[in-house]
Design a protein around this motif. Structure first.
Motif, PDB file in Angstrom:
ATOM      1  N   ARG A  20     -11.613  -0.724 -72.814  1.00  0.00           N
ATOM      2  CA  ARG A  20     -11.965  -1.669 -72.130  1.00  0.00           C
ATOM      3  C   ARG A  20     -13.578  -1.609 -72.097  1.00  0.00           C
ATOM      4  N   GLU A  38      -8.163  -8.294 -73.576  1.00  0.00           N
ATOM      5  CA  GLU A  38      -6.409  -7.198 -72.601  1.00  0.00           C
ATOM      6  C   GLU A  38      -5.773  -7.626 -73.596  1.00  0.00           C
ATOM      7  N   ILE A  54      -6.100  -5.075 -76.444  1.00  0.00           N
ATOM      8  CA  ILE A  54      -5.171  -3.846 -75.415  1.00  0.00           C
ATOM      9  C   ILE A  54      -3.760  -3.022 -75.566  1.00  0.00           C
ATOM     10  N   ILE A  55      -3.176  -4.899 -75.556  1.00  0.00           N
ATOM     11  CA  ILE A  55      -1.722  -4.714 -75.633  1.00  0.00           C
ATOM     12  C   ILE A  55      -1.402  -4.478 -76.886  1.00  0.00           C
ATOM     13  N   PHE A  69       1.117  -4.991 -67.850  1.00  0.00           N
ATOM     14  CA  PHE A  69      -0.092  -4.827 -67.815  1.00  0.00           C
ATOM     15  C   PHE A  69      -1.364  -5.395 -66.654  1.00  0.00           C
ATOM     16  N   PHE A  70      -0.386  -6.736 -66.654  1.00  0.00           N
ATOM     17  CA  PHE A  70      -1.719  -7.508 -65.192  1.00  0.00           C
ATOM     18  C   PHE A  70      -0.943  -7.673 -63.454  1.00  0.00           C
ATOM     19  N   VAL A  72      -6.881   3.582 -72.123  1.00  0.00           N
ATOM     20  CA  VAL A  72      -7.185   2.240 -71.850  1.00  0.00           C
ATOM     21  C   VAL A  72      -8.696   1.907 -71.697  1.00  0.00           C
ATOM     22  N   ARG A  76      -0.789   2.124 -68.623  1.00  0.00           N
ATOM     23  CA  ARG A  76      -2.503   0.356 -67.998  1.00  0.00           C
ATOM     24  C   ARG A  76      -3.483   1.309 -67.644  1.00  0.00           C
TER      25      ARG A  76
END
Length: 320
Positions: free
Chosen positions: A275, A281, A284-285, A197-198, A271, A266
């Motif tokens: 956001r 975050e 969301i995951i 994700f990041f 998503v 992502r």
């Protein structure tokens, strides 16, 4: 002229259609799962196996460590449900003779000497589920002091009941698979999700750690970690430590798969909408991304459970 608007209106008025329209990811997953009959039957079988393991003391007819030198290597005894035209579950008695040529014991089934099976048979007091004191078992024989036998799976070289030992052994094998997979699930989804994700530097560091762990041969790593267990530890603490060892190695494959899913999802519209709606975050995951491919995670974990059991078996075979 036929009215084509009626079916659509009926669909809109259907409460089930409205339920699906507002259902979340977890509910949609359950509705889809419930329609798959084989999956439901498999779930029932798995639950039944874990219930048997949980109530092993009640289901097993004998203590797994109880020996009987008279019935060493006794063959399995098949159960018959009727006797003299009435319902009376029983097994044929075993008659042992010594073969003087081979100096081995030989067993023959004696149909004239039936051994009747009692349900909710009395037994020595034992602790069920760690806190209940019980003095009955699911089934047993009338008078074990007479020398009767009830070996559904036969007996081993010490005369111990293999059926009871299998039931008790399921506690270790099934629980280490469940607990190990649960810990691997937490580690794999969390670390793999953060990595995918990041992205960026975080992804690079996590992937290098995963590659390092996967490059080490599994069995030598298990042996090295297990060698750190103090010899004087009680069996329960050793068991949990072995479970942690197996789990710390088993999460890497799931983390790789979760990372790939996150990389492809992502930037999806849902998503971005979450956001923009102010959702964090991590939320969301776990609220949007993970439920969207939960079926893939379940399939992976289902295949991981026997791997965990085989890992525990390998450590046991090595004497650890």
């Amino acid at each position: 002229m036929t009215d084509t608007a009626t079916p659509a209106a009926d669909v809109l008025r259907d409460p089930r259609a409205n339920e699906l329209a507002v259902a979340g990811q977890w509910k949609l997953f359950w509705l889809r799962f419930r329609r798959h009959r084989l999956a439901v039957v498999s779930l029932i079988v798995v639950i039944a196996l874990y219930l048997i393991a949980a109530f092993a003391q009640f289901i097993a007819p004998f203590d797994p460590n109880e020996t009987n030198a008279r019935f060493t290597y006794a063959p399995p005894q098949s159960v018959s449900l009727f006797y003299d035209g009435r319902f009376a579950p029983h097994v044929s008695g075993l008659e042992m003779t010594l073969n003087k040529d081979s100096m081995r014991r030989e067993f023959t089934h004696d149909a004239d000497h039936p051994v009747f099976i009692d349900f909710l048979a009395p037994s020595e007091p034992y602790t069920l589920l760690g806190f209940l004191t019980v003095e009955t078992r699911l089934f047993g024989i009338n008078d074990p002091k007479r020398g009767d036998s009830l070996y559904l799976f036969g007996a081993d070289r010490l005369g111990r009941d293999i059926f009871s030992r299998v039931i008790y052994g399921a506690q270790i094998s099934l629980s280490i698979g469940l607990v190990g997979v649960f810990l691997s699930l937490i580690l794999g989804v969390t670390i793999g999700g953060i990595s995918g994700f990041f992205g960026g530097f975080t992804d690079v560091v996590i992937q290098r750690i995963i590659e390092l762990l996967r490059s080490i041969p599994t069995i030598p790593l298990w042996m090295g970690l297990a060698a750190a267990i103090p010899v004087g530890w009680p069996p329960l603490r050793t068991y949990f430590f072995i479970t942690l060892i197996v789990s710390l190695i088993g999460w890497t494959a799931l983390a790789r798969e979760v990372r790939g899913k996150f990389l492809s999802m992502r930037n999806e519209d849902f998503v971005t909408a979450a956001r923009l709606d102010g959702m964090g975050e991590i939320a969301i995951i776990f609220h949007h991304l993970v439920p969207s491919f939960i079926s893939h995670i379940i399939a992976t974990l289902t295949l991981a459970i026997p791997t965990m059991i085989l890992a525990e078996t390998a450590l046991s075979f090595l004497g650890i």
